[in-house]
Every structure is written in C-alpha cells, then in structure tokens.
Scaffold this motif. Sequence first.
Motif, PDB file in Angstrom:
ATOM      1  N   ASN A  64      -8.590   5.134  10.213  1.00 40.29           N
ATOM      2  CA  ASN A  64      -7.822   4.184   9.415  1.00 40.29           C
ATOM      3  C   ASN A  64      -7.035   4.950   8.354  1.00 40.29           C
ATOM      4  OD1 ASN A  64      -8.804   1.844  10.789  1.00 40.29           O
ATOM      5  ND2 ASN A  64     -10.730   2.058   9.659  1.00 40.29           N
ATOM      6  N   PHE A  65      -6.024   4.294   7.800  1.00 37.14           N
ATOM      7  CA  PHE A  65      -5.083   4.991   6.932  1.00 37.14           C
ATOM      8  C   PHE A  65      -4.789   4.207   5.663  1.00 37.14           C
ATOM      9  CE2 PHE A  65      -4.330   6.171  11.288  1.00 37.14           C
ATOM     10  CZ  PHE A  65      -4.123   7.544  11.253  1.00 37.14           C
ATOM     11  N   LEU A  66      -4.657   4.943   4.550  1.00 35.11           N
ATOM     12  CA  LEU A  66      -4.087   4.404   3.326  1.00 35.11           C
ATOM     13  C   LEU A  66      -2.992   5.373   2.914  1.00 35.11           C
ATOM     14  CD1 LEU A  66      -4.303   2.079   1.304  1.00 35.11           C
ATOM     15  CD2 LEU A  66      -5.709   3.581  -0.131  1.00 35.11           C
ATOM     16  N   LEU A  67      -1.755   4.985   3.173  1.00 33.15           N
ATOM     17  CA  LEU A  67      -0.605   5.869   2.992  1.00 33.15           C
ATOM     18  C   LEU A  67       0.115   5.474   1.714  1.00 33.15           C
ATOM     19  CD1 LEU A  67       0.581   5.879   6.707  1.00 33.15           C
ATOM     20  CD2 LEU A  67      -1.044   7.422   5.577  1.00 33.15           C
ATOM     21  N   THR A  68       0.037   6.338   0.711  1.00 35.04           N
ATOM     22  CA  THR A  68       0.587   6.036  -0.605  1.00 35.04           C
ATOM     23  C   THR A  68       1.805   6.896  -0.903  1.00 35.04           C
ATOM     24  OG1 THR A  68      -0.549   7.657  -2.028  1.00 35.04           O
ATOM     25  CG2 THR A  68      -1.840   5.738  -1.297  1.00 35.04           C
ATOM     26  N   SER A  69       2.543   6.465  -1.900  1.00 40.52           N
ATOM     27  CA  SER A  69       3.647   7.254  -2.414  1.00 40.52           C
ATOM     28  C   SER A  69       3.166   8.226  -3.481  1.00 40.52           C
ATOM     29  CB  SER A  69       4.714   6.316  -2.998  1.00 40.52           C
ATOM     30  OG  SER A  69       5.770   7.041  -3.585  1.00 40.52           O
ATOM     31  N   ALA A  70       2.217   7.779  -4.307  1.00 42.07           N
ATOM     32  CA  ALA A  70       1.822   8.588  -5.460  1.00 42.07           C
ATOM     33  C   ALA A  70       0.348   8.438  -5.809  1.00 42.07           C
ATOM     34  CB  ALA A  70       2.687   8.223  -6.666  1.00 42.07           C
ATOM     35  N   GLY A  71      -0.485   8.213  -4.816  1.00 39.60           N
ATOM     36  CA  GLY A  71      -1.909   8.152  -5.074  1.00 39.60           C
ATOM     37  C   GLY A  71      -2.415   6.743  -5.361  1.00 39.60           C
ATOM     38  N   ILE A  72      -3.638   6.679  -5.845  1.00 38.27           N
ATOM     39  CA  ILE A  72      -4.317   5.404  -6.103  1.00 38.27           C
ATOM     40  C   ILE A  72      -3.898   4.937  -7.491  1.00 38.27           C
ATOM     41  CG2 ILE A  72      -6.529   4.194  -6.005  1.00 38.27           C
ATOM     42  CD1 ILE A  72      -5.690   5.693  -3.418  1.00 38.27           C
ATOM     43  N   ARG A  73      -2.713   4.376  -7.588  1.00 38.29           N
ATOM     44  CA  ARG A  73      -2.069   4.139  -8.873  1.00 38.29           C
ATOM     45  C   ARG A  73      -2.408   2.802  -9.527  1.00 38.29           C
ATOM     46  NH1 ARG A  73       2.395   7.743  -9.810  1.00 38.29           N
ATOM     47  NH2 ARG A  73       2.751   6.562 -11.701  1.00 38.29           N
ATOM     48  N   ASN A  74      -3.036   1.874  -8.806  1.00 37.02           N
ATOM     49  CA  ASN A  74      -3.306   0.556  -9.397  1.00 37.02           C
ATOM     50  C   ASN A  74      -4.521  -0.078  -8.729  1.00 37.02           C
ATOM     51  OD1 ASN A  74      -2.359  -0.948  -7.009  1.00 37.02           O
ATOM     52  ND2 ASN A  74      -0.304  -0.254  -7.607  1.00 37.02           N
ATOM     53  N   PRO A  75      -5.035  -1.154  -9.321  1.00 34.60           N
ATOM     54  CA  PRO A  75      -6.246  -1.780  -8.772  1.00 34.60           C
ATOM     55  C   PRO A  75      -6.087  -2.283  -7.342  1.00 34.60           C
ATOM     56  CG  PRO A  75      -5.890  -2.507 -11.038  1.00 34.60           C
ATOM     57  CD  PRO A  75      -4.655  -1.741 -10.640  1.00 34.60           C
ATOM     58  N   SER A  76      -4.911  -2.727  -6.951  1.00 36.63           N
ATOM     59  CA  SER A  76      -4.722  -3.224  -5.593  1.00 36.63           C
ATOM     60  C   SER A  76      -4.902  -2.103  -4.567  1.00 36.63           C
ATOM     61  CB  SER A  76      -3.335  -3.856  -5.442  1.00 36.63           C
ATOM     62  OG  SER A  76      -3.208  -4.992  -6.263  1.00 36.63           O
ATOM     63  N   ILE A  77      -4.321  -0.936  -4.838  1.00 35.68           N
ATOM     64  CA  ILE A  77      -4.464   0.192  -3.924  1.00 35.68           C
ATOM     65  C   ILE A  77      -5.905   0.689  -3.927  1.00 35.68           C
ATOM     66  CG2 ILE A  77      -3.673   2.526  -3.376  1.00 35.68           C
ATOM     67  CD1 ILE A  77      -0.985   1.829  -4.622  1.00 35.68           C
ATOM     68  N   HIS A  78      -6.534   0.701  -5.090  1.00 33.08           N
ATOM     69  CA  HIS A  78      -7.939   1.113  -5.164  1.00 33.08           C
ATOM     70  C   HIS A  78      -8.813   0.164  -4.346  1.00 33.08           C
ATOM     71  CE1 HIS A  78     -11.957   1.889  -6.814  1.00 33.08           C
ATOM     72  NE2 HIS A  78     -11.492   3.081  -7.157  1.00 33.08           N
ATOM     73  N   GLY A  79      -8.540  -1.124  -4.440  1.00 30.93           N
ATOM     74  CA  GLY A  79      -9.290  -2.094  -3.659  1.00 30.93           C
ATOM     75  C   GLY A  79      -9.110  -1.898  -2.166  1.00 30.93           C
ATOM     76  N   ALA A  80      -7.890  -1.532  -1.748  1.00 33.79           N
ATOM     77  CA  ALA A  80      -7.638  -1.257  -0.329  1.00 33.79           C
ATOM     78  C   ALA A  80      -8.427  -0.046   0.138  1.00 33.79           C
ATOM     79  CB  ALA A  80      -6.143  -1.040  -0.103  1.00 33.79           C
ATOM     80  N   LEU A  81      -8.548   0.969  -0.712  1.00 35.65           N
ATOM     81  CA  LEU A  81      -9.328   2.154  -0.373  1.00 35.65           C
ATOM     82  C   LEU A  81     -10.801   1.798  -0.167  1.00 35.65           C
ATOM     83  CD1 LEU A  81      -9.737   5.204  -0.037  1.00 35.65           C
ATOM     84  CD2 LEU A  81      -9.877   5.376  -2.540  1.00 35.65           C
ATOM     85  N   VAL A  82     -11.346   1.043  -1.102  1.00 37.09           N
ATOM     86  CA  VAL A  82     -12.753   0.642  -0.998  1.00 37.09           C
ATOM     87  C   VAL A  82     -12.986  -0.184   0.265  1.00 37.09           C
ATOM     88  CG1 VAL A  82     -14.571  -0.724  -2.085  1.00 37.09           C
ATOM     89  CG2 VAL A  82     -13.124   0.765  -3.482  1.00 37.09           C
ATOM     90  N   ASP A  83     -12.040  -1.062   0.587  1.00 40.85           N
ATOM     91  CA  ASP A  83     -12.163  -1.884   1.792  1.00 40.85           C
ATOM     92  C   ASP A  83     -12.192  -1.019   3.047  1.00 40.85           C
ATOM     93  OD1 ASP A  83     -12.072  -4.546   3.181  1.00 40.85           O
ATOM     94  OD2 ASP A  83     -10.203  -3.707   3.935  1.00 40.85           O
ATOM     95  N   LEU A  84     -11.337  -0.009   3.103  1.00 45.10           N
ATOM     96  CA  LEU A  84     -11.299   0.868   4.267  1.00 45.10           C
ATOM     97  C   LEU A  84     -12.561   1.729   4.374  1.00 45.10           C
ATOM     98  CD1 LEU A  84      -7.577   2.044   4.239  1.00 45.10           C
ATOM     99  CD2 LEU A  84      -8.648   0.494   5.877  1.00 45.10           C
ATOM    100  N   LEU A  85     -13.088   2.146   3.232  1.00 47.61           N
ATOM    101  CA  LEU A  85     -14.298   2.963   3.231  1.00 47.61           C
ATOM    102  C   LEU A  85     -15.534   2.143   3.597  1.00 47.61           C
ATOM    103  CD1 LEU A  85     -13.737   4.992  -0.072  1.00 47.61           C
ATOM    104  CD2 LEU A  85     -13.720   5.949   2.246  1.00 47.61           C
TER     105      LEU A  85
END
Length: 221
Positions: free
Chosen positions: A2-23
């Motif tokens: 699975n993939f979390l493809l960012t422009s500049a890292g885990i920059r906000n709570p929404s992206i962080h939440g997506a990371l936790v969901d994938l993990l």
Amino acid sequence: MNFLLTSAGIRNPSIHGALVDLLDKPVTEATALCIPTAVLPFPGGPTLAYRFITGATDNPMCELGWKSLGVLDLTALPSIRRESWVAAVQEADALLVQGGDVWYLSRWMRESGLADLLPSLRSTVYVGISAGSMVTAPVFGETYDDPHAPYVIDQGLGLVDFALLPHLDHADHPESTTSKVARMAAEVPVPTYGIDDQTAIKVRDGHVEVVSEGTWKVFAP
C-alpha cells in the motif's frame, strides 16, 4: 503493498490519519526503514540525508515516533549479501522514501534490486516524499536543470497506475504550476495528480483516495 504518496511528508492530521489507517496500528507500534538515497546527488547531500533521518527538516517523516527506525541506502545494497537487506525490508512495516533526484532514485531502485522486491511486500506501507512519490508511477517528469523548461518524461517503476507531480503552485517550485502540470499530463497515457504540500494520495489494495487539507487536481490522460 500500500502507498501514501506525499508532496512534503506527514504535514497535517489528515495525512497522519491516513498513515495510521494504512499501518493498521499506531505509528509508535510500527517499524520503519528510511531511504535517503534520492537526496545524495544534491549539493550538501550527506547533510540533507542526515537532516531527514534525524527529523530536522520541514517534511515530517522519520520523527513521528516509530517503534524502531533504520536506514537503507540503496547505493550500498549491491555490495551487501542480498538475504541480509531483504530480511530487513520484509520485516519493516513502512518504507520512508525521501525526495530529491527522481532519476537517481529510479536508477538505484532498480540497480539495488529493491524495485523487484517491492511488489511482493503485501502488508508494507510505502511512504514517499516528492521524488520518492513520483518514482512509483509508470512515468514521471522533472526539470531540475531549468524549472522553466518543459518536463522531460521518463519511465518510472509502475507500482501505481497514475502519475504524480508534487508541490503544486508552490512559490519555490516554478516547475509545478497548474498550467505546467497540465501540459505534462497531456503527454502521458495515465491520469496525473498535481498535489500541494498539504495533500497526499493514499492507495490501499489498488483503491486510490486523495487525502488533503490543501489543493490538488487530477488531469485526465
């Protein structure tokens, strides 16, 4: 994979939440390997790699509180016994791939053998920043020598079925204006996502979802 493809890292709570969901677990319970290879060709590359590993950049990734964190430099892998580094990759919950020179990264993804291994990692999460995200696509475009020149398009790894351009309309990235991304998108055979630094693309079991607290646009092929 699975993939979390960012422009500049885990920059906000929404992206962080997506990371936790994938993990499927908190970051504090997950193991990761960071891959700084793409930044090494840049001036000050060794320092930039160190800053990424130690969390001293504006692109949050390694400093998220991982249970354990290791470093995987792709240029070293051909000189290491394959079974040693393959085991480390297979045991990691996440691969954190730094941005930098996408051509250099693409080359070493292939020459190291990691590109061949990635499709077999069913439960691993690939987390990319900028070029680390771009390289997963069937094709990518870049203009490092002259940000005002047309994109030069090359073959990516084909791990996902769309192209991606980061830093959409960022003041420090004149190559990534919406109009220029649209021109590149017209030249490639797959959908192209332009994403800003508050946006990521989440891919789980082939399903694509945009996670954003910023701006993004998808261009049809």
